[in-house]
Design a protein around this motif. Structure first.
Motif, PDB file in Angstrom:
ATOM      1  N   UNK A 249       0.820  -1.204   0.000  1.00 39.56           N
ATOM      2  CA  UNK A 249       0.000   0.000   0.000  1.00 39.56           C
ATOM      3  C   UNK A 249       0.862   1.265   0.000  1.00 39.56           C
ATOM      4  N   UNK A 250       0.176   2.393  -0.164  1.00 37.61           N
ATOM      5  CA  UNK A 250       0.793   3.723  -0.115  1.00 37.61           C
ATOM      6  C   UNK A 250       1.907   3.844  -1.164  1.00 37.61           C
TER       7      UNK A 250
ATOM      8  N   UNK B 167      -1.487  14.189  -6.831  1.00 36.92           N
ATOM      9  CA  UNK B 167      -2.530  14.125  -7.855  1.00 36.92           C
ATOM     10  C   UNK B 167      -2.847  15.467  -8.496  1.00 36.92           C
TER      11      UNK B 167
ATOM     12  N   UNK C 293       1.239  13.236   3.524  1.00 37.90           N
ATOM     13  CA  UNK C 293       0.305  12.369   4.236  1.00 37.90           C
ATOM     14  C   UNK C 293      -0.717  13.202   5.011  1.00 37.90           C
ATOM     15  N   UNK C 294      -0.226  14.186   5.739  1.00 39.43           N
ATOM     16  CA  UNK C 294      -1.062  15.018   6.605  1.00 39.43           C
ATOM     17  C   UNK C 294      -2.111  15.800   5.807  1.00 39.43           C
ATOM     18  N   UNK C 295      -1.783  16.074   4.545  1.00 32.18           N
ATOM     19  CA  UNK C 295      -2.719  16.803   3.694  1.00 32.18           C
ATOM     20  C   UNK C 295      -3.641  15.857   2.925  1.00 32.18           C
ATOM     21  N   UNK C 296      -3.597  14.571   3.273  1.00 35.31           N
ATOM     22  CA  UNK C 296      -4.480  13.617   2.624  1.00 35.31           C
ATOM     23  C   UNK C 296      -4.056  13.276   1.206  1.00 35.31           C
ATOM     24  N   UNK C 297      -2.803  13.506   0.900  1.00 36.43           N
ATOM     25  CA  UNK C 297      -2.329  13.269  -0.466  1.00 36.43           C
ATOM     26  C   UNK C 297      -1.478  12.011  -0.609  1.00 36.43           C
ATOM     27  N   UNK C 298      -1.431  11.205   0.436  1.00 42.28           N
ATOM     28  CA  UNK C 298      -0.741   9.920   0.292  1.00 42.28           C
ATOM     29  C   UNK C 298      -1.787   8.868  -0.064  1.00 42.28           C
ATOM     30  N   UNK C 299      -1.936   8.605  -1.322  1.00 41.56           N
ATOM     31  CA  UNK C 299      -2.971   7.657  -1.745  1.00 41.56           C
ATOM     32  C   UNK C 299      -2.631   6.248  -1.275  1.00 41.56           C
ATOM     33  N   UNK C 300      -3.661   5.502  -0.957  1.00 38.55           N
ATOM     34  CA  UNK C 300      -3.398   4.173  -0.404  1.00 38.55           C
ATOM     35  C   UNK C 300      -2.966   3.190  -1.481  1.00 38.55           C
ATOM     36  N   UNK C 301      -3.311   3.463  -2.703  1.00 41.60           N
ATOM     37  CA  UNK C 301      -2.847   2.616  -3.801  1.00 41.60           C
ATOM     38  C   UNK C 301      -2.037   3.469  -4.780  1.00 41.60           C
TER      39      UNK C 301
ATOM     40  N   UNK D 105       0.473   2.948  -6.425  1.00 41.85           N
ATOM     41  CA  UNK D 105       1.090   2.337  -7.615  1.00 41.85           C
ATOM     42  C   UNK D 105       0.455   2.811  -8.915  1.00 41.85           C
ATOM     43  N   UNK D 106      -0.830   3.187  -8.833  1.00 33.96           N
ATOM     44  CA  UNK D 106      -1.486   3.631 -10.065  1.00 33.96           C
ATOM     45  C   UNK D 106      -1.023   5.030 -10.483  1.00 33.96           C
ATOM     46  N   UNK D 107      -0.505   5.778  -9.536  1.00 34.98           N
ATOM     47  CA  UNK D 107       0.089   7.072  -9.882  1.00 34.98           C
ATOM     48  C   UNK D 107       1.505   6.881 -10.405  1.00 34.98           C
TER      49      UNK D 107
END
Lengths: 333, 333, 333, 333
Positions: A28-29, A56, A227-235, A237-239
């Motif tokens: 993840x992440x 993103x 991460x704190x800004x909600x920009x660490x996507x859990x998946x 790998x697609x980025x």
């Protein structure tokens, strides 16, 4: 036929293929195999060791960088037409905890060593006035002009002299590189850039941008801020897979060249109407309201940009008949 | 064989197909046809008028909602094991401008009207102490327990009485619905929930989550906050399309049922080792370090969760042989 | 007869005289002759070079210091009963831009190397959890206990080892010094304290506190933060003059001794009722509601402190008849 | 002889007397008898019900008010020379959590309905651009000009029409009232002002300013914000007593008249050198560097204000021989 933004364009097929290929189980992440390849891939591209973090949006890239480069009580010099000032809804103040954008003037959204120095000199060196800590430039600019590597270097030298960290908003850096033929290295870190928001979404990506840190020691802090800004996507790998696809075979450069070429086709149709030289993939045309209406009636979609002016933006996939029809329509106005 | 997180699972093929199908020219940001369908689609699903905003992470959904529900100088009651407290890097304080998480205790990461009331009663009503303004619960909880609709309603009634806005972190709400059979309406707005972070990525999505606002008047403010936080993607259609694919034919529910069923298969293999009842797709097992090592040597991947405890998470695609092998391995410990 | 807080006490006559003496034309803000003497005066007092900035409240001193010692995304370890957690309305999060207070337990609001180490060890070293950057202790504590210099040094050593900046809330440091006889140097910088909120208002001042920076390189940043937070008074000379008056002839120590002595008088009246040892100027007494009512009916004013407990605080000017009457009344309960 | 700022002046003797008279035991914070009288005293003065909160600086008053009037994601319209933009070190962004100052132009630091309307009209109504939520004006302005009550009312009407809350920075409101003879009511709430920073320190106070809320429902929120920002002094009675002394017998108006009269004495000495009309207690004179040097050599102290321009500020206590000597020296240049 949409010419109002390169954001309206689809993703390049190779980007989609990369996403599909990444569709399997992984960590993840940003611990996955694609994400872990980014530092290396971008270090190769920039001919120096960099840290590369996917995000993103360009707003996220810009604001995360600026928050690390400028303290909450500091100032960020930028052009009054800069995206961070005009189109990010106050994001730089939000991410940085209140840093102030100190606005510079100048044609075509370009800043110069002179305007930067004058702004700095106009600020009293006391606790009552916000002291500048960073300088942010956009290349290509919001008016489609391009800083040459030497221009960036001159700004970088001044920034260094004045104790300012230099950030580049490169939402359309690919177009600037396509135009100038400069190397990415000369255009960025060799010219003194500390952090770069490297844009891919406007250039054929789907939803992955990349924050490039030449000052690699900032990466750990920015990873926390991401991460704190909600920009660490859990998946993630697609980025990461999208970014790698854009680097593969220099697709990023190929796409930018195509968009720039399309812009030149339009520019040649109406050279006297250009409000600015066309150096990337944006055109600002002096066109009356009636004329604009006529273009729209033919099915072309674009933004009005102040009275008597319209903006056209070309994309990686806009060649061929539609483009020729628009060029002809402009020429016929 | 990864059982450490549902974030490790791939996206469901129908989600990928939807992304591919959305790969054409359309308006930027959230003006496209897919994004414009979200309010209607989720309003149907929830049997009431809602506003539905895509975001890319649960952290963003949670923090945007909380920032709108709690002033910078207010407090947010939540369990001490809540994701917003433990795993979001201080995001709620960042987005809200400093709101304080006021922590509650209780088994299995569940809060009760009693613990909420006691926490409120312990706070002096003066300017020196942070006054609570919101209550956030997670359903299913971080320990895989499920609030029944009646439990949420009891919390909602207390929240209303105490002037607290109720937020639900529904990263695994689908699993809770699959378990309880409750309607989404009963589990949320009819029980007093003001805003819901509705999770899809752990449940077969790629990178789209959805923030559901039952208090629809919050939507305009949150849309601004979303942009300002860099969460307004320029090609939002690829997110909206994912969400619509998850709603289509109730794929979200089907996936959650599959993950829950997988968890039950494992739970039955070692009922005496369960630290908590298995009500969703997470298992917490009392397993010694040696035993954990043995499982790992067989190729199973999972998190240690404190001394003598491991966490297993099942995903929408984990049925079949791997699952049976893991069940057998656990039974054989 | 007010025993509910040392904030209720008047200012010492010498403090008032100093304000009157400063009532003439001088430079604004902190450029005046009194303000310019502070660094020197406090450097002498602490036997090392310090920077000393006046502020008007302990909350401002604490929060300005913590904002400089901890990044917005960091954590500040403190006791769960610490003033910064309980009685500053979320000020630390406001000033720091969202830093998190990580709460420790322990009797009498004291923290120990063990509780600090355990808290640090419980935090995963990843971007999902807030990483501690500072440790804040209060001396004397919120329950009137005193850290000895050696205790502070043990915490300072651990803080150094763990990469934590050590802050001391010294709202009642004078009382702690009066009790222990330690030098200010031993109690602070020699023990590893980086920044100290040195309290004067509770100890006979009017409205001037002092932020002492042993890490003098922080002073410029904090001076900017002070201005930005509206804490740079335009006529700072009236604050500086107060502080100088408190230092003159060690009035600060004399006042603290008087307050401590008064507390001892009361403590001796009811040794068996003490919830904590009386080491400074606060007493926490086990007293029933009826007994508390009886004391109030005699004209004594104080806070209830949870069921069956009251708090008495003695001040620099509370000797003599009133004190003896209260002591007698307590003894007679 | 200091003419560089009214902050350099001493406090009026009656203010000092009031502080001395307040030097007895009373309740802490703002529960004392003086603080409790403020709402009533200022309601009488303003002929309407107001809430009146003491603070120690104009920056605190301005920023607390603006934080309540503008959301973190909103904009505050103000003149580019406004104190909140130029001399508060980014305080408005800090207190509000990132609100943006949107700068207006115009001679003498005055804004007009036209400049406000034009700025609003230039902002796209979408989530990408910061939407204005408040308008802040300074009366008297930073260049010593005065808004008449009718001018404020015109701005108030426009603000109301555009959904903007109107704030007045009244650091020198007393001088504006002394000049215009308007009532405080006409100049403020009757003209649409929602919140007023009422200055006293520049006008003979020691360290107490007053935030006046005509929208009384904001008071509770602002009281919390005041505490959280470290601005709730523990012995507030010494601030409240100052304010009451300033109101007593209209000392505030008497002092302002004296300062204004002194400014007129100087203005008459060199009418042709005035860069702006002298409407309050500030003079901006066209004076060469040599001439400025000559004045300084005679013992007069003041600020340079750009090339060929100096600023003189008169205070409540600057009558008599010094003033006449300065007037003569200016006339003799």
């Amino acid at each position: 036929m949409r010419f109002f933004s390169d954001n309206a364009a689809p993703a390049h097929p190779k980007v989609l293929e990369a996403i599909v290929a990444a569709n399997r189980i992984d960590t993840a992440y940003d611990g996955d195999e694609w994400s872990r390849r980014l530092d290396g891939a971008f270090s190769d591209l920039f001919e120096t060791e960099v840290r590369a973090l996917w995000v993103t949006t360009g707003t996220a890239a810009n604001c995360l960088a600026l928050a690390a480069l400028c303290p909450p009580y500091g100032g960020i010099l930028c052009h009054k037409d800069a995206h961070i000032e005009v189109d990010e809804a106050g994001g730089p103040a939000f991410f940085s905890g209140g840093a102030k954008l100190i606005l510079l003037d100048g044609p075509g959204a370009k800043v110069t060593p002179e305007t930067v120095a004058a702004a700095c000199d106009g600020i009293r060196k006391d606790v009552h006035q916000v002291q500048p800590a960073a300088l942010s430039i956009t290349n290509a600019t919001e008016y489609g002009l391009v800083y040459r590597a030497a221009e960036v270097a001159a700004l970088g030298a001044l920034a260094n002299e004045r104790g300012l960290a230099l950030h580049m908003d490169g939402a359309r850096l690919a177009n600037a590189i396509a135009t100038t033929g400069a190397s990415l290295a000369d255009m960025t870190w060799r010219a003194g850039v500390a952090a770069l928001s490297f844009g891919f979404v406007k250039n054929g990506g789907l939803n992955a941008e990349c924050l490039i840190l030449f000052r690699t020691e900032l990466a750990d802090e920015i990873a926390v801020r991401r991460k704190r800004a909600g920009h660490l996507l859990s998946k993630g790998r697609y980025l990461a897979a999208q970014l790698l696809a854009m680097l593969d075979g220099d697709l990023w450069l190929e796409n930018a060249r195509a968009a720039n070429a399309a812009a030149q086709t339009l520019a040649k149709a109406a050279p006297k109407r250009l409000a600015y030289p066309v150096e990337a993939n944006e055109l600002f045309l002096n066109v009356s309201a009636d004329e604009a209406e006529r273009l729209r009636s033919l099915g072309f979609d674009f933004y009005d940009w102040g009275p008597g002016e319209i903006r056209l933006v070309t994309s990686w996939n806009q060649q061929g008949e539609d483009l020729d029809r628009l060029a002809a329509a402009i020429a016929a106005l």
